[in-house]
Write a protein that holds these residues in place. Structure first.
Motif, PDB file in Angstrom:
ATOM      1  N   GLU A   1     -65.800   6.882 -16.953  1.00 37.47           N
ATOM      2  CA  GLU A   1     -64.551   7.178 -17.658  1.00 37.47           C
ATOM      3  C   GLU A   1     -64.841   7.565 -19.105  1.00 37.47           C
ATOM      4  OE1 GLU A   1     -61.936   3.840 -17.263  1.00 37.47           O
ATOM      5  OE2 GLU A   1     -62.106   3.825 -15.082  1.00 37.47           O
ATOM      6  N   ILE A   2     -64.153   8.595 -19.580  1.00 36.89           N
ATOM      7  CA  ILE A   2     -64.323   9.019 -20.968  1.00 36.89           C
ATOM      8  C   ILE A   2     -62.954   8.961 -21.651  1.00 36.89           C
ATOM      9  CG2 ILE A   2     -65.310  10.769 -22.492  1.00 36.89           C
ATOM     10  CD1 ILE A   2     -67.356  10.198 -20.466  1.00 36.89           C
ATOM     11  N   PRO A   3     -62.606   7.857 -22.277  1.00 39.67           N
ATOM     12  CA  PRO A   3     -61.291   7.727 -22.897  1.00 39.67           C
ATOM     13  C   PRO A   3     -61.079   8.769 -23.991  1.00 39.67           C
ATOM     14  CG  PRO A   3     -62.386   5.590 -22.782  1.00 39.67           C
ATOM     15  CD  PRO A   3     -63.402   6.622 -22.400  1.00 39.67           C
ATOM     16  N   GLY A   4     -59.882   9.312 -24.049  1.00 41.88           N
ATOM     17  CA  GLY A   4     -59.526  10.223 -25.133  1.00 41.88           C
ATOM     18  C   GLY A   4     -60.030  11.644 -24.945  1.00 41.88           C
ATOM     19  N   VAL A   5     -60.752  11.925 -23.858  1.00 38.09           N
ATOM     20  CA  VAL A   5     -61.233  13.288 -23.603  1.00 38.09           C
ATOM     21  C   VAL A   5     -60.547  13.796 -22.330  1.00 38.09           C
ATOM     22  CG1 VAL A   5     -63.242  14.746 -23.159  1.00 38.09           C
ATOM     23  CG2 VAL A   5     -63.454  12.758 -24.666  1.00 38.09           C
TER      24      VAL A   5
ATOM     25  N   VAL B   1     -60.733  11.978 -18.731  1.00 42.33           N
ATOM     26  CA  VAL B   1     -61.720  12.083 -17.665  1.00 42.33           C
ATOM     27  C   VAL B   1     -61.928  10.732 -16.956  1.00 42.33           C
ATOM     28  CG1 VAL B   1     -64.136  12.596 -17.133  1.00 42.33           C
ATOM     29  CG2 VAL B   1     -62.921  13.947 -18.856  1.00 42.33           C
TER      30      VAL B   1
ATOM     31  N   ASN C   1     -60.358  19.692 -21.554  1.00 47.79           N
ATOM     32  CA  ASN C   1     -61.272  19.811 -22.681  1.00 47.79           C
ATOM     33  C   ASN C   1     -62.723  19.617 -22.215  1.00 47.79           C
ATOM     34  OD1 ASN C   1     -62.474  19.773 -25.190  1.00 47.79           O
ATOM     35  ND2 ASN C   1     -61.634  17.796 -25.801  1.00 47.79           N
TER      36      ASN C   1
ATOM     37  N   GLU D   1     -60.286   8.349 -16.270  1.00 47.79           N
ATOM     38  CA  GLU D   1     -59.607   7.140 -16.715  1.00 47.79           C
ATOM     39  C   GLU D   1     -58.416   6.856 -15.805  1.00 47.79           C
ATOM     40  OE1 GLU D   1     -59.174   5.613 -21.193  1.00 47.79           O
ATOM     41  OE2 GLU D   1     -57.564   6.949 -20.613  1.00 47.79           O
TER      42      GLU D   1
END
Ligand SMILES: Nc1ncnc2c1ncn2[C@@H]1O[C@H](COP(=O)(O)OP(=O)(O)O)[C@@H](O)[C@H]1O
Ligand SMILES: [Mg+2]
Lengths: 393, 256
Positions: free
Chosen positions: B95-99, B144, B103, B146
């Motif tokens: 998980e990629i928080p905020g992306v 991503v 994007n 999340e």
């Protein structure tokens, strides 16, 4: 299952290595409302660093501001004003001063005892507008300042109070939000590397008013901005946001206080910070007091820190006091976690370079705050400033 | 014609209990357009092989080589490997928080191609691939992985496979945790990617189920850090009936 897999399979909070500690450490030193207050510096004992409001701060680095004589002359300012925002200087005995709060510690009282004139920023009119006030070229003389920002009833506006260049400054900022008004105040610290800035913000919110208060601290050796919000009238609402990026040797601190003191008031406090480099230091203390009169309060505060390198320290202390049983909600969260190498691997495995992957992750972490500022220009500028921080510029 | 060669690969990992040898001499050659299934019991080292190909820093190659069209992959950083044409669909996507997915995809595509994709065509490609994989367009604006379900994460991996167009893809248990419908959708995505680009595929799986939808040219049985047997797809059918017991017995005997 392998260790690598475990770390990739976990949900977000743990994925960051976050240690959520929503249930403590709560350290009620005393009831916040009973803390000693005075505008007179002599009423406070000299600062030793053992006081609860100073014990996480490098007090020796600014003894001149807590104890010494201060230059109370007007600060050099540059304003980019907007119709409906008037900026003027008013005498220290003006009745518009002293309505939003009273100092609770010595640096704040020293500023109050020493300022000559106060900067008065008046916001009127219902149309949205943005005004910016930059203080720069303050030099290295210890200085005192006082600012009053007042939003007239039902007015709207965004005021940026920015600091840049050299400074040794202690100051008070009063924010008076009239009935039904909607005001955003951004306190933007982009000082030089050696600057010291101690600020207390006191906001008083009128009936059904809304304040968005944003503290952005990027530059300065020691920056301590402590915003207090008094939700004094029914239906008042504060969104307190903070964003900081502590580099090597930098101390960035914020002691946030929200006092729910009327029925059906609401507060949301969200502070996020990144720390990078040896001796990078941040302090966040979040006090929320839900008083007797504050039936139907809805409150939530959180602080999250992203640790990018070794050698940093982030203190994060939420503190909730509740004096009435009749509330809608009150919660807090605080977490500090390391940069996650699994995220880096995932992004790089898609061809993205390490530098760009780090930027994506940190920007992703902080963007929640940036996006809430409400000024596209300022948001773009801050995004660029954060990227510069990340590259150690 | 592209080829991925793995020669006598030995890989260690540092654990709290000291160094552990996990891969013990893996040999494998995958040509463009071929599908190789790697099947093996849990803990046999399949993910270690996948991560080692992708360059995960936890895995230390102590002996052997990985070559992509003769180029030494082991000397490349993780991102260089991806740009050289290697792709790993992970067993546990991160998980990629905020992306946002949008994007992320654009950033990855730009990195891999060395230039930004033309906006109009790219948006269309993304939309089409998402629709093929039966992903709600709303996913594009989500962060991503999340809050994605297990199945959604796997689809998101295959979405990247389709859009990034690698030469070789390693799919690490892409089938695990999928229900039959999702398994079909994901398999179709893999088959589509292969039809479009002719990539070579290393399909890692614990079960034979996915091989009903993705037909392997070769099957390798992976046991205790190396290939214990190889064959065609009929080997998969045999594993379906007999399981891995046969190999583990042999392994235990060899260890004595
Ligand atoms: N990062 C790691 N740290 C410690 N042990 C590991 C690590 N990665 C793999 N292993 C060990 O190596 C062996 C093979 O693991 P793995 O490659 O995940 O197998 P598989 O994917 O076939 O289930 C297991 O015993 C596992 O515990
Ligand atoms: Mg595995």
């Amino acid at each position: 299952m392998t260790a690598a897999m475990q770390s990739t399979a976990m949900p977000t909070a743990e994925q960051h290595g976050f240690r959520p500690h929503s249930d403590g450490p709560i350290i009620p030193v005393q009831t916040r409302s009973e803390r000693f207050r005075s505008v007179n510096v002599e009423d406070f004992a000299p600062v030793t660093g053992r006081e609860h409001e100073w014990k996480l701060s490098p007090v020796a680095a600014f003894a001149d501001l807590t104890g010494g004589e201060l230059d109370g002359a007007r600060l050099p300012i540059e304003t980019a004003d907007a119709p409906g925002v008037d900026v003027s200087w008013i005498a220290r005995d003006d009745a518009r001063i002293g309505r939003a709060g009273t100092p609770e510690e010595r640096a704040s009282a020293n500023a109050w005892s020493s300022f000559g004139e106060a900067l008065f920023v008046s916001v009127t009119g219902e149309e949205e507008k943005i005004a910016a006030i930059t203080r720069s070229g303050l030099g290295t003389t210890p200085r005192a300042a006082h600012t009053v920002i007042e939003a007239a009833p039902n007015s709207r506006g965004l005021v940026v109070l920015r600091g840049a260049g050299e400074a040794r400054l202690t100051e008070n900022v009063e924010i008076v939000v009239g009935e039904g008004a909607s005001l955003t105040v951004v306190s933007l610290q982009e000082w030089d590397d050696d600057a010291v800035h101690l600020a207390s913000h006191f906001a008083r919110l009128g009936r059904d008013s809304f304040l968005k208060h944003i503290v952005v601290s990027l530059g300065g050796k020691v920056v301590r901005v402590n915003p207090s919000t008094h939700l004094a009238e029914q239906g008042s609402d504060v969104e307190a946001l903070g964003l900081y990026f502590a580099d090597a040797g930098q101390h960035l601190e914020q002691q946030v206080y929200v006092h729910h003191d009327a029925p059906h008031t609401r507060s949301r406090v969200t502070y996020k910070g990144a720390l990078q480099g040896d001796g990078a230091r941040s302090v966040w203390i979040g006090d929320v007091l839900i008083g007797n009169a504050a039936a139907g309060t809805d409150s939530y505060e959180q602080n999250r820190n992203l640790v990018l390198t070794d050698g940093t320290r982030a203190d994060s202390v939420p503190n909730l006091e509740i004096e009435t049983g009749d509330i809608e909600g009150a919660g807090h969260a605080s977490a500090t976690g390391r940069f996650d190498d699994e995220q880096l691997f995932y992004l790089m495995a898609r061809g993205i370079s390490e530098g760009e992957a780090r930027r994506l992750v940190v920007r992703g972490f902080l963007t929640e705050i940036v996006q809430k500022i409400g000024s596209p220009d300022l948001e773009a500028r801050l995004t660029a400033a954060l990227e510069a921080e990340l590259e150690g510029r | 014609m592209s080829v991925l060669e793995i020669k006598n690969l030995h890989v260690n990992v540092e654990t709290d209990q000291g160094t552990r040898e996990i891969l013990r001499g893996v040999d494998l050659v995958i040509n463009e357009g071929e599908i190789h299934a790697i099947m093996g019991p849990n803990g046999s080292g399949k993910s270690t092989l996948a991560y080692t190909i992708a360059g995960h820093p936890k895995y230390q190659v102590v002996q052997g080589e990985i070559l992509l069209d003769g180029e030494n992959v082991l000397e490349m950083s993780v991102d260089e490997r991806a740009r050289a044409g290697l792709f790993l669909a992970m067993q546990y996507p991160v998980e990629i928080p905020g992306v946002t997915v949008t994007n992320f995809l654009r950033t990855a595509k730009t990195a891999i191609d060395g230039e930004a994709p033309s906006i109009r065509g790219w948006v269309k490609d993304v939309r089409e691939s998402m629709s093929n994989l039966k992903m709600d367009p709303a996913f594009a604006e989500r962060n991503v992985n999340e809050g994605f379900s297990g199945g959604e994460k796997k689809r998101n991996e295959i979405l990247q496979l389709e859009l990034l167009k690698p030469k070789f893809a390693v799919l690490d248990e892409t089938d695990s945790g999928l229900d039959v419908d999702a398994l079909k959708i994901v398999s179709e995505g893999v088959n589509r990617a292969k039809a479009n680009t002719g990539l070579g595929i290393l399909l890692i799986t614990h079960y034979t189920r996915i091989l009903r939808y993705i037909t392997p040219d070769f099957v390798h049985v992976f046991v205790a850090g190396k290939i214990a047997e190889q064959g065609g797809r009929e080997l998969a059918d045999r594993l379906e009936e007999e399981g891995y017991d046969r190999y583990q017995v042999a392994e235990a005997a060899a260890a004595e």
